[in-house]
Design a protein around this motif. Structure first.
Motif, PDB file in Angstrom:
ATOM      1  N   ALA A 167      -1.562 -38.957  32.339  1.00 12.92           N
ATOM      2  CA  ALA A 167      -2.254 -37.797  31.998  1.00 12.92           C
ATOM      3  C   ALA A 167      -2.704 -37.977  30.673  1.00 12.92           C
ATOM      4  O   ALA A 167      -1.882 -38.112  29.829  1.00 12.92           O
ATOM      5  CB  ALA A 167      -1.612 -36.652  32.556  1.00 12.92           C
ATOM      6  N   SER A 168      -3.952 -37.257  30.198  1.00  9.34           N
ATOM      7  CA  SER A 168      -4.303 -36.997  29.119  1.00  9.34           C
ATOM      8  C   SER A 168      -3.505 -36.125  28.193  1.00  9.34           C
ATOM      9  O   SER A 168      -2.944 -35.259  28.601  1.00  9.34           O
ATOM     10  CB  SER A 168      -5.809 -36.580  28.860  1.00  9.34           C
ATOM     11  OG  SER A 168      -6.585 -37.463  29.388  1.00  9.34           O
ATOM     12  N   LEU A 169      -3.375 -36.519  26.720  1.00 12.49           N
ATOM     13  CA  LEU A 169      -2.349 -35.622  26.097  1.00 12.49           C
ATOM     14  C   LEU A 169      -3.450 -34.641  25.181  1.00 12.49           C
ATOM     15  O   LEU A 169      -4.155 -35.467  24.309  1.00 12.49           O
ATOM     16  CB  LEU A 169      -1.526 -36.517  25.012  1.00 12.49           C
ATOM     17  CG  LEU A 169      -0.700 -35.585  24.083  1.00 12.49           C
ATOM     18  CD1 LEU A 169       0.605 -34.878  24.902  1.00 12.49           C
ATOM     19  CD2 LEU A 169      -0.001 -36.698  23.192  1.00 12.49           C
ATOM     20  N   ILE A 170      -3.112 -33.485  25.059  1.00 18.57           N
ATOM     21  CA  ILE A 170      -3.700 -32.486  24.378  1.00 18.57           C
ATOM     22  C   ILE A 170      -2.890 -31.811  23.548  1.00 18.57           C
ATOM     23  O   ILE A 170      -1.929 -31.056  23.606  1.00 18.57           O
ATOM     24  CB  ILE A 170      -4.911 -31.678  25.332  1.00 18.57           C
ATOM     25  CG1 ILE A 170      -5.655 -32.220  26.259  1.00 18.57           C
ATOM     26  CG2 ILE A 170      -5.383 -30.506  24.399  1.00 18.57           C
ATOM     27  CD1 ILE A 170      -6.335 -31.363  27.175  1.00 18.57           C
ATOM     28  N   LEU A 171      -3.400 -31.823  22.057  1.00 18.20           N
ATOM     29  CA  LEU A 171      -2.670 -31.045  21.053  1.00 18.20           C
ATOM     30  C   LEU A 171      -3.200 -29.884  20.823  1.00 18.20           C
ATOM     31  O   LEU A 171      -4.573 -29.711  20.612  1.00 18.20           O
ATOM     32  CB  LEU A 171      -2.715 -31.838  19.644  1.00 18.20           C
ATOM     33  CG  LEU A 171      -2.053 -31.174  18.571  1.00 18.20           C
ATOM     34  CD1 LEU A 171      -0.637 -30.830  18.816  1.00 18.20           C
ATOM     35  CD2 LEU A 171      -2.144 -31.920  17.295  1.00 18.20           C
ATOM     36  N   VAL A 172      -2.585 -28.753  21.154  1.00 16.52           N
ATOM     37  CA  VAL A 172      -2.962 -27.172  21.039  1.00 16.52           C
ATOM     38  C   VAL A 172      -2.503 -26.530  19.980  1.00 16.52           C
ATOM     39  O   VAL A 172      -1.407 -26.389  19.568  1.00 16.52           O
ATOM     40  CB  VAL A 172      -2.814 -26.330  22.263  1.00 16.52           C
ATOM     41  CG1 VAL A 172      -3.584 -25.103  22.179  1.00 16.52           C
ATOM     42  CG2 VAL A 172      -3.213 -27.276  23.588  1.00 16.52           C
ATOM     43  N   VAL A 173      -3.446 -26.250  18.922  1.00 11.63           N
ATOM     44  CA  VAL A 173      -2.877 -25.533  17.551  1.00 11.63           C
ATOM     45  C   VAL A 173      -3.660 -24.169  17.417  1.00 11.63           C
ATOM     46  O   VAL A 173      -4.876 -24.182  17.358  1.00 11.63           O
ATOM     47  CB  VAL A 173      -3.443 -26.465  16.377  1.00 11.63           C
ATOM     48  CG1 VAL A 173      -2.822 -26.060  15.018  1.00 11.63           C
ATOM     49  CG2 VAL A 173      -3.108 -27.987  16.756  1.00 11.63           C
ATOM     50  N   SER A 191       3.698 -37.916  15.824  1.00 16.12           N
ATOM     51  CA  SER A 191       4.621 -38.422  16.736  1.00 16.12           C
ATOM     52  C   SER A 191       3.839 -38.950  17.870  1.00 16.12           C
ATOM     53  O   SER A 191       4.266 -40.086  18.595  1.00 16.12           O
ATOM     54  CB  SER A 191       5.484 -37.328  17.401  1.00 16.12           C
ATOM     55  OG  SER A 191       4.647 -36.607  18.059  1.00 16.12           O
ATOM     56  N   GLU A 192       2.549 -38.712  18.489  1.00 11.16           N
ATOM     57  CA  GLU A 192       1.922 -39.217  19.377  1.00 11.16           C
ATOM     58  C   GLU A 192       0.286 -38.631  19.241  1.00 11.16           C
ATOM     59  O   GLU A 192       0.283 -37.589  19.278  1.00 11.16           O
ATOM     60  CB  GLU A 192       2.445 -38.839  20.569  1.00 11.16           C
ATOM     61  CG  GLU A 192       1.664 -39.563  21.765  1.00 11.16           C
ATOM     62  CD  GLU A 192       2.389 -39.123  23.264  1.00 11.16           C
ATOM     63  OE1 GLU A 192       1.831 -39.699  24.279  1.00 11.16           O
ATOM     64  OE2 GLU A 192       3.270 -38.392  23.373  1.00 11.16           O
ATOM     65  N   ILE A 193      -0.324 -39.543  18.873  1.00 11.57           N
ATOM     66  CA  ILE A 193      -1.874 -39.196  18.594  1.00 11.57           C
ATOM     67  C   ILE A 193      -2.294 -38.788  19.903  1.00 11.57           C
ATOM     68  O   ILE A 193      -2.407 -39.471  20.975  1.00 11.57           O
ATOM     69  CB  ILE A 193      -2.693 -40.418  18.202  1.00 11.57           C
ATOM     70  CG1 ILE A 193      -2.151 -40.697  16.693  1.00 11.57           C
ATOM     71  CG2 ILE A 193      -4.048 -39.960  18.310  1.00 11.57           C
ATOM     72  CD1 ILE A 193      -2.853 -41.807  16.183  1.00 11.57           C
ATOM     73  N   PRO A 194      -2.954 -37.455  20.055  1.00 10.53           N
ATOM     74  CA  PRO A 194      -3.386 -37.047  21.214  1.00 10.53           C
ATOM     75  C   PRO A 194      -4.767 -37.846  21.760  1.00 10.53           C
ATOM     76  O   PRO A 194      -5.316 -38.532  20.957  1.00 10.53           O
ATOM     77  CB  PRO A 194      -3.465 -35.616  20.903  1.00 10.53           C
ATOM     78  CG  PRO A 194      -3.818 -35.511  19.649  1.00 10.53           C
ATOM     79  CD  PRO A 194      -3.095 -36.667  18.880  1.00 10.53           C
ATOM     80  N   ASP A 195      -5.205 -37.528  22.810  1.00 12.20           N
ATOM     81  CA  ASP A 195      -6.547 -37.805  23.674  1.00 12.20           C
ATOM     82  C   ASP A 195      -7.512 -36.753  22.933  1.00 12.20           C
ATOM     83  O   ASP A 195      -8.747 -37.090  23.332  1.00 12.20           O
ATOM     84  CB  ASP A 195      -6.440 -37.948  24.895  1.00 12.20           C
ATOM     85  CG  ASP A 195      -5.476 -38.953  25.378  1.00 12.20           C
ATOM     86  OD1 ASP A 195      -5.766 -40.231  24.997  1.00 12.20           O
ATOM     87  OD2 ASP A 195      -4.575 -38.808  26.026  1.00 12.20           O
ATOM     88  N   LEU A 196      -7.145 -35.428  22.873  1.00 10.33           N
ATOM     89  CA  LEU A 196      -8.071 -34.573  22.524  1.00 10.33           C
ATOM     90  C   LEU A 196      -7.158 -33.468  21.558  1.00 10.33           C
ATOM     91  O   LEU A 196      -5.960 -33.171  21.820  1.00 10.33           O
ATOM     92  CB  LEU A 196      -8.725 -33.811  23.625  1.00 10.33           C
ATOM     93  CG  LEU A 196      -9.946 -32.536  23.487  1.00 10.33           C
ATOM     94  CD1 LEU A 196     -10.756 -32.846  24.614  1.00 10.33           C
ATOM     95  CD2 LEU A 196      -9.144 -31.313  23.652  1.00 10.33           C
ATOM     96  N   VAL A 197      -8.025 -32.735  20.756  1.00  8.35           N
ATOM     97  CA  VAL A 197      -7.306 -31.638  19.947  1.00  8.35           C
ATOM     98  C   VAL A 197      -7.963 -30.331  20.248  1.00  8.35           C
ATOM     99  O   VAL A 197      -9.531 -30.277  20.173  1.00  8.35           O
ATOM    100  CB  VAL A 197      -7.287 -31.711  18.365  1.00  8.35           C
ATOM    101  CG1 VAL A 197      -6.626 -30.691  17.694  1.00  8.35           C
ATOM    102  CG2 VAL A 197      -6.283 -32.977  18.217  1.00  8.35           C
TER     103      VAL A 197
END
Length: 230
Positions: A2-8, A44-50
């Motif tokens: 699954a795609s990884l999303i960074l939520v800030v 730590s892990e470059i996301p697929d979307l921010v």
């Protein structure tokens, strides 16, 4: 996977709500309430979307957006803000954001934009489009690379989406409203300055003289077009 999303997002309730909805949709996610945590998670892990809040307690969101863009040219970045003024949108885009959502917003609309950006990024992976010349640049939409005189140029995912859309319709005039709808997925009532800002950024990459464009033309009162003989 699954795609990884960074939520800030510095509002704990909103951060929890966003992550809950992403989890329901089947995405992986990392959650950060400040810029320092966001930077550490990004490394730590470059996301697929921010998904990035414009106002954070320890760093300006626009500056953080610019940092992320330098580290990953193709990374889709959706900026969240409580500010609705057009110039604030323009600042976000100039810092490398691909999309801009003003609070309060519909979670369904945000999720739809997430899906669109991830789909566009997947379509831009290696092997789908050959290199072609666009003005002064060599563009490979498959590998997300733009070269000018052999030198790689930084280009965001949304800039490449816009360029691809116009190149596929070379010789055709495309209105700002159509670009907003088809490239950004915006409603017709969203400011058209978004398109103008991205066109200006593209011209710096593909035009021999951006102040006198010969490739990406403005057709006054109608929209934009890429000339057919590129």
């Amino acid at each position: 996977m699954a795609s990884l999303i960074l939520v800030v997002e510095d509002d704990p309730a909103m951060l929890a709500g966003l992550c809950d909805n992403l989890d329901i949709e089947g995405y992986r996610f990392h959650a950060a309430g400040d810029g320092k945590t966001a930077r550490a998670l990004f490394e730590s892990e470059i996301p697929d979307l921010v998904i990035l809040d414009r106002m954070l307690p320890d760093v300006d969101g626009a500056a953080l957006c610019r940092e992320f863009r330098r580290k990953s040219e193709s990374l889709p970045i959706i900026m969240l803000t409580a500010r609705g003024e057009e110039m604030d949108r323009v600042l976000g885009f100039e810092m490398g954001a691909d999309d801009y959502v003003v609070k309060p917003f519909s979670i369904l609309e945000l999720l739809a934009r997430v899906r669109v950006h991830l789909k566009h990024r997947a379509l831009g992976r290696p092997g789908d489009v050959t290199t072609q010349r666009v003005g002064a640049a060599e563009v490979d939409f498959g590998t997300h690379r733009v070269l000018r005189e052999g030198v790689p140029l930084d280009i965001s995912a949304k800039e490449l989406d816009l360029l691809r859309y116009l190149v596929e319709r070379r010789g055709q005039v495309v209105s700002r409203d159509r670009l907003l709808s088809d490239v950004w997925g915006y409603r017709s009532d969203v400011s058209t300055r978004t398109v103008d800002t991205f066109v200006a950024r593209l011209r710096k990459k593909i035009e021999a003289d951006p102040s006198h464009p010969a490739v990406l033309l403005t057709i006054h009162g109608l929209g934009y077009k890429i000339v057919s003989d590129i």
